[in-house]
Structures are given as structure tokens and as C-alpha cells.
Design an enzyme around this catalytic site. Structure first.
Site: not given
Length: 283
Positions: A30, A34-37, A151-152, A186, A189
């Protein structure tokens, strides 16, 4: 990297790759990356010839009290980051492209079982929106592989179940949660939190680690460990949504016979809803 918002352009590009025998990995997002993406993009680059990323703020997965309009849009920064990490194609459809009949007239996907409880209970309709948009994007992109963050955790379980139930020829890859040095997972939000609140938020991870240690020690019951965690979360200034210790495969409440567990947590800090999880093996 090419950016397209038109479905015909998207399909034309992917068709040319498939005709060359190239494999395609997909990372749906979406935006506000960030670094996670970017770790998902990096993983996709390792396992496929071409990487497609989508940015679409999906209105179907926002609840009545969740402000869709305030979700951060950072397209230029996102594009620059994706170029740096080697993405090949960025798909940025409009709401009208994805839902031409409007949300109320759109067919939808429900995934029973794993979508219930946890975030499914706290955000009614959320996973219907997630499953529907992911299914639609899968139909548009036709990937061989798709990467999602762990994470999700519940979302990942919903997508894996949907793919299995609907016999989709797509391999779903879960990628480990990317964390700040403090342990904070990360998340887009996190941008709503002050520096001080971010330091406060890292307590969630430590509380999960304490619960992990207690589970492995085996001296306390699951109920006792859960109660201790509830108290600790509140004492650290959070408003607790849930802290659940579950069977990692079914997401049902864990029993003493379960050895493959996952701790799922959601809590509010400064009106920002944070989620996290930790997988635990006790055998």
C-alpha cells in the site's frame, strides 16, 4: 524500472516476460515503503527473474473508524527506493481501475477459519478486503511467486489458505519481520509515533520475548503467561487489543500439546494500533 497504472500495459509487459520463459515474483503493497517492504523486494529478486511491485491503498480493508484519507502517500520516495532495490515494474492502479463498479457491487473473497479472531475480530471485514484485493491483483499480475511479510502473520495465513483453497498456481513466500535496533517491528504506522513513543513501543517485542522464555521454561501455564503479558503491556502505557498464544498452523488457542506456537499481539499507543508476532518452538 517502469511504472504503469493501466491494466493493459501491465499485462502486456508480463506477457512478454512469460513468453521469454522468465519467472515473475510479486510484492503487493500500500506504499509508504520502508526497509521491511524492500526486504520483500530483495527476496523476490533472489528467487525470480522479474519483480513486480504494486502500490494500491485498498479502501476495502479499511474499517468505518479507520481514516483512509490519512494513509500516507509517498510515491516518489517509493519509486526511488524500488529502483535502488532492483524492482522491474511498479503497478499503481486507481480505485476506479480496481473497483470499476464501486465497492458495494464488487465480488469478494472470504477465507473462513484463519481470518477469524485476533485482527479479524478487532477489524471486521478487514480480511475480506485483504483477500479480495490480493486475489484481484494475483489475477492481474499472474505471478509465479508472491512475497509477504511475516509481521502480518494472520494476513499471511489468510493468503496462504486462499491460494491453497482456490488452487492458485502461486508459491507464497513469507519473509521475516524487519526490526529496528530497538526490536520494534518496522511498519508504516511507526511514522505516526514520536521518537519517545517509538522507544516506548519497543516494549511489545520485549514482552513477547519474555513470554517466549516462559513458554520454553514450561513452569507457567499458557493462561498465566498470557495474564503476565497483559499486565506488562498495560503497565508500559499501551491500550491492549489482544495478546494471544496460538497454534502457529491454525491460529487457534494453544494447548499444552502444541509445540509450534505463535504469539500474536496488537495494542494501541498514542492512538496508533501496532501489531507484532513471535514464532516459538517448544519441542
Amino acid at each position: 524500472m517502469q511504472t504503469v497504472s493501466n491494466v493493459s500495459q501491465l499485462r502486456s509487459k508480463i506477457k512478454s516476460w512469460k513468453q521469454q520463459g522468465l519467472t515473475v515474483a510479486f510484492v503487493p503493497t500500500m506504499g509508504n515503503l520502508h526497509a521491511g517492504h524492500f526486504s520483500l523486494v530483495d527476496k523476490a529478486k533472489q528467487i525470480a527473474d522479474k519483480v513486480v511491485v504494486s502500490i494500491f491503498v485498498n479502501p476495502m480493508q479499511f474499517g468505518k473508524n479507520e481514516d483512509l484519507d490519512k494513509y500516507p502517500r509517498t510515491l516518489v520516495d517509493d519509486q526511488n527506493g524500488l529502483i535502488e532495490h532492483g524492482a522491474d515494474l511498479l503497478f499503481t492502479p486507481t480505485v476506479e481501475t480496481i473497483y470499476p463498479k464501486g465497492l458495494e457491487a464488487q465480488s469478494y473473497i472470504d477465507v473462513p477459519g484463519v481470518s477469524e479472531g485476533h485482527c479479524g475480530a478487532s477489524r471486521p471485514g478487514h480480511f475480506r478486503g485483504v483477500a479480495t484485493i490480493v486475489n484481484k491483483l494475483f489475477n492481474l499480475v499472474q505471478p509465479d511467486i508472491a512475497c509477504f511479510g511475516e509481521k502480518d502473520f494472520q494476513q499471511l495465513a489468510v493468503i496462504k489458505t486462499m491460494v491453497e483453497d482456490l488452487s492458485m498456481p502461486i508459491e507464497i513466500i513469507g519473509v521475516a519481520t524487519k526490526r529496528e535496533e530497538s526490536g520494534l517491528a518496522m511498519s508504516s504506522r511507526n511514522g505516526y509515533l514520536s521518537d519517545e513513543e517509538k522507544q516506548q513501543a519497543c516494549a511489545l517485542y520485549q514482552i513477547m520475548k519474555n513470554a517466549e522464555s516462559a513458554l520454553k521454561d514450561g513452569e507457567l501455564s499458557i493462561a498465566e503467561i498470557t495474564e503476565q503479558a497483559h499486565l506488562a503491556i498495560v503497565q508500559h502505557g499501551f491500550k491492549l487489543d489482544y495478546f494471544n498464544i496460538c497454534n502457529a498452523n491454525t491460529l487457534q488457542p494453544a494447548t499444552n500439546d502444541d509445540t509450534n506456537l505463535v504469539i500474536l499481539v496488537a495494542a494501541f499507543l498514542a492512538n496508533v494500533r501496532l501489531i507484532d508476532n513471535l514464532q516459538v518452538t517448544t519441542a
